[in-house]
Design a protein around this motif. Structure first.
Motif, PDB file in Angstrom:
ATOM      1  N   GLN A  99      43.090  42.441  36.103  1.00 14.22           N
ATOM      2  CA  GLN A  99      42.027  42.020  36.912  1.00 14.22           C
ATOM      3  C   GLN A  99      41.038  43.250  37.215  1.00 14.22           C
ATOM      4  O   GLN A  99      40.923  44.185  37.304  1.00 14.22           O
ATOM      5  CB  GLN A  99      42.808  41.926  39.231  1.00 14.22           C
ATOM      6  CG  GLN A  99      44.224  41.111  38.746  1.00 14.22           C
ATOM      7  CD  GLN A  99      43.645  39.520  37.952  1.00 14.22           C
ATOM      8  OE1 GLN A  99      42.799  39.470  38.423  1.00 14.22           O
ATOM      9  NE2 GLN A  99      44.625  39.458  37.936  1.00 14.22           N
ATOM     10  N   PRO A 100      39.822  42.478  37.099  1.00 15.29           N
ATOM     11  CA  PRO A 100      38.107  43.519  37.095  1.00 15.29           C
ATOM     12  C   PRO A 100      38.804  44.030  38.532  1.00 15.29           C
ATOM     13  O   PRO A 100      39.118  43.441  39.486  1.00 15.29           O
ATOM     14  CB  PRO A 100      37.453  41.708  37.215  1.00 15.29           C
ATOM     15  CG  PRO A 100      38.018  40.891  37.090  1.00 15.29           C
ATOM     16  CD  PRO A 100      39.427  40.926  37.787  1.00 15.29           C
ATOM     17  N   ALA A 101      37.732  45.631  38.534  1.00 14.84           N
ATOM     18  CA  ALA A 101      38.145  46.048  39.503  1.00 14.84           C
ATOM     19  C   ALA A 101      38.139  45.790  41.083  1.00 14.84           C
ATOM     20  O   ALA A 101      38.984  46.044  42.647  1.00 14.84           O
ATOM     21  CB  ALA A 101      37.611  46.744  38.783  1.00 14.84           C
ATOM     22  N   ASP A 102      37.127  44.672  41.097  1.00 17.53           N
ATOM     23  CA  ASP A 102      36.249  44.091  42.596  1.00 17.53           C
ATOM     24  C   ASP A 102      37.291  43.187  42.794  1.00 17.53           C
ATOM     25  O   ASP A 102      37.587  42.324  44.101  1.00 17.53           O
ATOM     26  CB  ASP A 102      35.572  43.987  42.350  1.00 17.53           C
ATOM     27  CG  ASP A 102      34.838  42.454  41.579  1.00 17.53           C
ATOM     28  OD1 ASP A 102      36.195  42.356  40.372  1.00 17.53           O
ATOM     29  OD2 ASP A 102      33.620  42.028  41.923  1.00 17.53           O
ATOM     30  N   LYS A 103      38.008  42.511  42.139  1.00 10.98           N
ATOM     31  CA  LYS A 103      39.403  41.651  42.489  1.00 10.98           C
ATOM     32  C   LYS A 103      40.754  42.164  42.860  1.00 10.98           C
ATOM     33  O   LYS A 103      42.153  41.365  43.330  1.00 10.98           O
ATOM     34  CB  LYS A 103      39.478  40.851  41.749  1.00 10.98           C
ATOM     35  CG  LYS A 103      37.966  39.805  40.947  1.00 10.98           C
ATOM     36  CD  LYS A 103      37.690  38.819  42.795  1.00 10.98           C
ATOM     37  CE  LYS A 103      36.421  37.976  42.429  1.00 10.98           C
ATOM     38  NZ  LYS A 103      36.095  37.613  43.570  1.00 10.98           N
ATOM     39  N   LYS A 104      40.671  42.869  42.360  1.00 14.00           N
ATOM     40  CA  LYS A 104      42.270  43.872  42.281  1.00 14.00           C
ATOM     41  C   LYS A 104      42.256  44.003  43.941  1.00 14.00           C
ATOM     42  O   LYS A 104      44.543  43.408  43.785  1.00 14.00           O
ATOM     43  CB  LYS A 104      42.307  45.335  41.623  1.00 14.00           C
ATOM     44  CG  LYS A 104      42.576  45.109  40.550  1.00 14.00           C
ATOM     45  CD  LYS A 104      42.199  46.467  39.770  1.00 14.00           C
ATOM     46  CE  LYS A 104      43.487  46.747  38.734  1.00 14.00           C
ATOM     47  NZ  LYS A 104      43.225  45.689  37.667  1.00 14.00           N
TER      48      LYS A 104
END
Length: 209
Positions: A99-104
């Motif tokens: 997952q992208p860092a901003d969605k983790k």
């Protein structure tokens, strides 16, 4: 099974790990041929080893089997309803690392919510209603092996995730102590460590079209 099965995949968990678990629980020794670079995958594709041009692939009993679930079905008795639920949770846990860092953070919360409020309550109820040591019948099956795998994966993210599930706690202890499984859980076994972002990057270099 004649001879040792040979597993073709990259050196990590991914979609091969449930197959490693099943073989280990059955006491079947196996070998692994790791894909180290893109060319390794291309070679298998070109020599006709991969029916759908993708791995996992397992050489077993003179066949080259592909598709994770088809391989698992060959190795163990098919117990679809429980196993499909475990595959869903397994996939949810496995996909966290990409997952992208901003969605983790959002993904993690959703993942834990589903584990605690959808999947584990269902399996706690199955054990309660069945009243036996195993999920189906009164002997070890594929469903038991894969439930233990997914429990241990979930505990890597939240060690207290089974706090509300006493039957699953007992189940985990019981299945973990089966000699062949206990051996697979020891350091130095062929069980792979938790997937890291570095593992994903390495795999992408192999599998990226």
């Amino acid at each position: 099974m004649s001879g040792k099965p040979k597993l073709h995949y990259f050196n990590g968990r991914g979609r091969m790990e449930p197959i490693r678990w099943l073989l280990a629980a059955a006491g079947v020794e196996f070998e692994e041929s790791y894909l180290e670079k893109k060319e390794d995958l291309t070679k298998l594709q070109k020599d006709g080893s991969l029916l759908f041009q993708q791995v996992p692939m397992v050489e077993i009993d003179g066949m080259k089997l592909v598709q994770t679930r088809a391989i698992a079905n060959y190795i163990a008795t098919k117990i679809d309803m429980y196993v499909e639920g475990m595959f869903d949770l397994n996939e949810l846990l496995m996909m966290y690392v990409i997952q992208p860092a901003d969605k983790k953070e959002e993904y993690f919360a959703n993942m834990m919510d589903k584990a605690e409020n959808r999947y584990f309550p269902a399996f706690e109820k199955v054990l309660k209603d069945h009243g036996k040591d195993f999920l189906v019948g009164n002997q070890l099956s594929r469903a038991d092996v894969q439930l233990l795998e997914v429990i241990l994966m979930a505990e890597e993210y939240n060690p207290s995730i089974l706090a509300k599930f006493p039957l699953l706690q007992s189940f985990k202890a019981r299945i973990s102590n089966i000699p062949t499984i206990k051996k697979f859980l020891q350091p130095g076994s062929q069980r792979k460590p938790r997937t890291t972002e570095e593992d994903v990057a390495r795999a992408m270099k192999i599998f990226r079209s």
